[in-house]
Motif scaffolding. Structure first.
Motif, short mmCIF file in Angstrom:
data_model
loop_
_atom_site.label_atom_id
_atom_site.label_comp_id
_atom_site.label_asym_id
_atom_site.label_seq_id
_atom_site.Cartn_x
_atom_site.Cartn_y
_atom_site.Cartn_z
N ALA B 94 0.83 -1.20 0.00
CA ALA B 94 0.00 0.00 0.00
C ALA B 94 0.87 1.25 0.00
O ALA B 94 0.63 2.19 -0.75
N SER B 95 1.89 1.26 0.82
CA SER B 95 2.77 2.43 0.87
C SER B 95 3.49 2.60 -0.47
O SER B 95 3.60 3.72 -0.98
N ILE B 99 -0.24 5.05 -1.02
CA ILE B 99 -1.27 5.24 0.02
C ILE B 99 -0.60 5.81 1.27
O ILE B 99 0.42 5.28 1.72
N ARG B 100 -1.17 6.88 1.82
CA ARG B 100 -0.53 7.55 2.95
C ARG B 100 -1.34 7.51 4.24
O ARG B 100 -0.85 7.84 5.30
N ASN B 101 -2.61 7.12 4.15
CA ASN B 101 -3.44 7.01 5.36
C ASN B 101 -3.93 5.57 5.47
O ASN B 101 -4.36 4.98 4.48
N VAL B 102 -3.87 5.04 6.70
CA VAL B 102 -4.45 3.71 6.92
C VAL B 102 -5.38 3.76 8.12
O VAL B 102 -5.17 4.55 9.05
N LEU B 103 -6.42 2.96 8.08
CA LEU B 103 -7.29 2.78 9.24
C LEU B 103 -7.21 1.30 9.60
O LEU B 103 -7.60 0.44 8.82
N LEU B 104 -6.67 1.03 10.79
CA LEU B 104 -6.35 -0.34 11.19
C LEU B 104 -7.45 -0.89 12.09
O LEU B 104 -7.72 -0.34 13.15
N LEU B 105 -8.06 -1.97 11.66
CA LEU B 105 -9.25 -2.48 12.33
C LEU B 105 -9.12 -3.96 12.67
O LEU B 105 -8.43 -4.70 11.96
N THR B 106 -9.83 -4.37 13.72
CA THR B 106 -9.91 -5.81 13.99
C THR B 106 -10.78 -6.47 12.93
O THR B 106 -10.43 -7.52 12.40
N GLY B 107 -11.90 -5.86 12.62
CA GLY B 107 -12.80 -6.43 11.61
C GLY B 107 -13.99 -7.13 12.24
O GLY B 107 -13.88 -7.71 13.32
N ASP B 108 -15.13 -7.05 11.57
CA ASP B 108 -16.33 -7.72 12.07
C ASP B 108 -16.17 -9.24 11.95
O ASP B 108 -15.45 -9.73 11.09
N HIS B 109 -16.90 -9.94 12.78
CA HIS B 109 -16.79 -11.41 12.75
C HIS B 109 -17.42 -11.98 11.47
O HIS B 109 -18.49 -11.52 11.06
N PRO B 110 -16.77 -12.97 10.85
CA PRO B 110 -17.34 -13.52 9.60
C PRO B 110 -18.77 -14.03 9.75
O PRO B 110 -19.54 -13.99 8.78
N SER B 111 -19.14 -14.47 10.93
CA SER B 111 -20.48 -15.08 11.08
C SER B 111 -21.60 -14.07 10.85
O SER B 111 -22.74 -14.46 10.61
#
Ligand code: SF4
Lengths: 219, 305
Positions: B94-95, B99-111
């Protein structure tokens, strides 16, 4: 303990329907305690098979081993297996594999689905509470295991789906991280989770455990 | 070089970001078109990463399409679909792609998504991913301490949950994220201003707003159905009954939805410690220009190189 449940009857019928003789093997440890592999369940399954299978149907025998996971105890039932073509094993997956190893000429069918490592919460209701991860952190999380009880197995506190005690995956499932938070707060131990824990260092590959103090290598 | 979003925030201008949802398909024009609509009105736009655990075009590809259209992306990346190898290589890629901005997330559960049987990876969590990204940026090293030929250059973002209870537990999460290296937060959507103000004062008390920029999430409601859905099913969103009632009464629901959104923006702008708004109008990107203009946030600041 290891929690398991009996597979649907149709699935078991498919496995055994063409066999001449089938030995039902129960296990008297974990899965018997959760009502899946004791004397009663063996009797019931045999009756159900007998009543529902069409002729020609297999002849059935039964035997219960103390622990189907232990090769020595499984070897004790060798005599019972002589006449039969197949073994229908009511135990966890460990028992099924031990029987397959000890009796390589027989077809061994699993009659149970092994669910998880858990404990009974109420009569007829079990919960998963351990994933056998190999690196226990329960002393840091108030005695509540986030790897098994948090839907995402998170190590560092609740995600944004945690709300009023419930997990984002279902309103019926408690958020383990909120339980941990509450427990630690009561104990005045919130500092246990104030620092970000490092990524886990356990390497996931086939695992073995060797204890030098009791290990005997027969040469 | 600093991202446009970072410059806007550092120069204490009230920032405007929006959300761009990639399509369910291999269709670049869909992204380009949304990017063209948003571009004049926002400082950067977030590209969602299989939002709500539903499959869409990957956020990396959509981010690059946006750059080609001249719109700065905030690349969203979750721990749900990638282990630590993939997270690190995607961030490096990405870099490299600008890309210069990132938003780092755990993420919703697949279920809760459209492939509920999918294995959720969660090898790392957002806290660890933030630490790791900062380490790559500042120390030029991977998680395992191996040296990088070049460090990625990111303005690091994370999510904040103002409406989740217990407040103290989620405050602790925010403090940990700041300690791990977050530069900016984008919050869950705000409808409940009273609760939000309480949250901001707690954030202020803990001096989190001195260490990271806080951008408040807002979203126009399109219909009564959407309002009820958000109230009942979207984790971390609180829709007050008054909002539902107003929509029930309104003859033009969309117009009322935008009006409510503008009122929220007006209030949010006055709150000390809030550095901008993030407009989450997924599937309704056309509403963004009107909202930004009516809120008096147009034109957007421009910087000479
Ligand atoms: S809501 Fe709680 S239990 Fe569910 S995934 Fe998030 S932290 Fe884990």
């Amino acid at each position: 303990m290891i929690v398991a449940e009996i597979k649907p009857l149709e699935e078991i019928k498919e496995m055994v329907k063409d066999k001449k003789g089938v030995l039902l093997v129960g296990c008297n440890t974990c899965t018997a305690v959760c009502f899946s592999s004791g004397k009663r369940e063996l009797e019931l399954l045999q009756t159900q098979l007998d009543l529902s299978l069409e002729n020609p149907k297999p002849a059935f025998w039964q035997v219960i081993v103390r622990r189907a996971c232990e090769p020595e105890m499984v070897t004790e039932i060798s005599d019972y297996t002589r006449e039969v073509e197949a073994i229908l094993c009511l135990s966890c997956g460990i028992g099924v594999q031990t029987l397959s190893d000890i009796f390589p000429k027989k077809q061994v069918f699993p009659a149970l689905n092994t669910s998880f490592l858990g404990r009974p919460e109420k009569l007829g209701f079990w919960q998963e509470v351990c994933v056998a991860c190999g690196d226990c952190i329960l002393h840091l999380t108030g005695g509540i295991c986030p790897l098994s009880r948090c839907a995402k197995g998170l190590l560092n506190g609740p995600c944004g789906g945690s709300h009023e005690g419930k997990c984002e995956v279902s309103p019926d499932i408690p958020c383990a991280w909120e339980e941990i938070f509450t427990r630690l707060k009561e104990k005045n131990q919130l500092n246990m989770i104030r620092k970000t824990k490092e990524p886990r260092k356990v390497i996931r590959k086939p695992r073995y455990l060797l204890r030098e103090d009791i290990f005997e290598d027969e040469k | 070089m600093k991202s446009n979003l970072e410059r806007v925030l550092r120069e204490k201008k009230f920032a405007v970001t929006a959300e761009l949802g990639p399509p369910r398909g291999a269709d670049p024009d869909n992204v380009r078109e949304k990017a063209r609509i948003l571009k004049p009105y926002v400082d950067a736009a977030n590209v969602t990463d299989n939002q709500s655990a539903v499959v869409y075009m990957c956020s990396l590809a959509a981010s690059v399409l946006m750059i080609e259209e001249g719109l700065e992306p905030v690349f969203q990346i979750t721990c749900r679909d990638r282990n630590r190898l993939a997270l690190q290589s995607d961030l490096l890629g990405a870099s490299a792609l600008g890309i210069r901005n990132v938003l780092l997330l755990t993420g919703d559960h697949p279920s809760i998504g459209d492939h509920p049987e999918a294995k959720g990876v969660f090898d790392l969590d957002s806290q660890q991913l933030i630490q790791l990204t900062k380490k790559m940026r500042e120390e030029g090293k991977l998680l395992n301490d191996r040296e990088l030929t070049k460090s990625p250059d990111f303005f690091i973002g994370a999510a904040a949950s103002p409406f989740n209870e217990p407040l103290e537990a989620h405050m602790m999460q925010m403090e940990k994220k700041v300690e791990s290296g977050v530069d900016f937060f984008q919050t869950q959507i705000v409808y409940d201003l009273e609760k939000f103000k309480k949250w901001v004062s707690e954030v202020h008390e803990r001096r989190i707003d001195e260490k990271a920029f806080i951008i408040a999430g807002v979203a126009p409601i399109k219909s009564l159905g959407m309002a009820n859905y958000m109230k009942n099913y979207v984790p971390g969103v609180s829709v007050p009954d008054a909002v539902i009632k107003r929509l029930e009464k309104a003859s033009d629901k969309k117009k009322e939805g935008i009006k409510i959104c503008l009122e929220v923006i007006d209030e949010v702008k006055k709150i000390k410690g809030i550095s901008g708004i993030h407009i989450m109008a997924i599937g309704w990107e056309e509403a963004v220009p009107e909202i930004v203009e009516s809120a008096g946030l147009f034109p957007r600041p421009a910087f000479k190189e």
